[in-house]
Enzyme design. Structure first.
Site, PDB file in Angstrom:
ATOM      1  N   LYS A 107      56.348 147.564  45.056  1.00 38.29           N
ATOM      2  CA  LYS A 107      58.180 147.459  45.453  1.00 38.29           C
ATOM      3  C   LYS A 107      58.238 145.497  44.993  1.00 38.29           C
ATOM      4  O   LYS A 107      57.148 144.644  45.295  1.00 38.29           O
ATOM      5  CB  LYS A 107      58.232 146.679  46.750  1.00 38.29           C
ATOM      6  CG  LYS A 107      60.127 146.459  47.252  1.00 38.29           C
ATOM      7  CD  LYS A 107      60.279 146.626  48.675  1.00 38.29           C
ATOM      8  CE  LYS A 107      61.218 146.615  48.579  1.00 38.29           C
ATOM      9  NZ  LYS A 107      62.373 146.727  49.986  1.00 38.29           N
TER      10      LYS A 107
HETATM   11  O1  G3P Z   1      66.081 146.871  51.885  1.00 36.54           O
HETATM   12  C1  G3P Z   1      66.780 145.754  52.185  1.00 36.54           C
HETATM   13  C2  G3P Z   1      66.973 144.338  53.265  1.00 36.54           C
HETATM   14  O2  G3P Z   1      65.438 145.202  53.636  1.00 36.54           O
HETATM   15  C3  G3P Z   1      67.379 143.890  53.632  1.00 36.54           C
HETATM   16  O3  G3P Z   1      68.494 144.447  53.902  1.00 36.54           O
HETATM   17  O4  G3P Z   1      70.169 143.160  56.155  1.00 36.54           O
HETATM   18  O5  G3P Z   1      68.055 141.778  55.783  1.00 36.54           O
HETATM   19  O6  G3P Z   1      69.842 142.443  54.387  1.00 36.54           O
HETATM   20  P1  G3P Z   1      69.013 142.456  54.947  1.00 36.54           P
END
Ligand code: G3P
Length: 224
Positions: free
Chosen positions: A87
């Site tokens: 990633k």
């Molecule tokens: O895959 C990306 C994710 O982990 C981000 O999620 O909820 O932190 O915006 P969030």
């Protein structure tokens, strides 16, 4: 549409795998820290544990931001297990590294994507997956689903092979909207996947079927 679970929690990954609908896992440094996984060796061992639970792709994020660092770190991560996808953040050095990994046949996931222009660059650089963060766009009053539609449309016009991996998903409605938009993958918290199960008419309908079924399973003498 493939379902990935967006967590580093082994119990949740096992639960999603047991459900029989899991196609892969995404992680990031924040999700690893949330599980208390710290220290270089522990982090690497944790990625391998995740790969042993699931049979699909597992994204492991680099923390370097310079080209040589991203390449070295990515090659080391990719050597851990055949399911590892490197990633890489959507930055200038990251785009260069995406091209390097693509030329070497190493799978990549370009993360922190918030615009169609960034997604176009990721595809041009040969990324395996592109991760638009739709929840974080919603958070700043921009429609994240619109971006998924836009990227899917652009990729289909030019036949780019990069898969659209909708990320930062917060709800079951996000998952359904991503499916409507034609995303290749939705990576979600386990709770959002389980919330897809819920409907009050399913619950009341099942209760009625079970109550009626009891009438047929009671002994014949009780019927009159
Ligand atoms: O895959 C990306 C994710 O982990 C981000 O999620 O909820 O932190 O915006 P969030």
């Amino acid at each position: 549409m493939k379902f990935f679970v967006d967590t580093a929690n082994l119990d949740q990954i096992k639960e999603a795998e047991d459900l029989g609908v899991l196609d892969g896992v995404t992680t990031n440094p924040s999700l690893m820290a949330k599980e208390g996984i710290t220290g270089h060796d522990n982090i690497l061992k944790h990625y391998v544990k995740i790969c042993e639970i699931v049979s699909g792709d597992v994204s492991a994020e680099v923390i370097s931001t310079d080209y040589n660092g991203i390449v070295d770190e990515g090659e080391m991560l990719a050597s851990l297990h055949k399911q590892i996808v490197v990633k890489v953040p959507m930055i200038r050095e990251g785009v260069k590294a995406l091209r390097y990994f693509s030329n070497k046949g190493i799978k990549t996931n370009c993360t922190l994507v918030f615009s169609a222009g960034q997604a176009l660059l990721a595809a041009k650089a040969g990324a395996t997956y592109v991760s638009p963060f739709l929840g974080r766009l919603d958070d700043i009053n921009q429609d994240g689903i619109d971006l998924i539609h836009q990227i899917v449309h652009i990729y289909s016009m030019y036949d780019f092979k990069t898969q659209v991996l909708a990320a930062s998903i917060r709800s079951p409605l996000h998952i359904v909207r991503c499916a409507e938009a034609g995303a290749d993958v939705a990576t979600c918290p386990l709770s959002a996947i389980l919330d897809l199960l819920k409907h009050p008419l399913t619950d009341s309908g099942l209760a009625k079927f079970l109550a009626d079924a009891k009438k047929f399973t009671e002994p014949a003498s009780n019927k009159f």
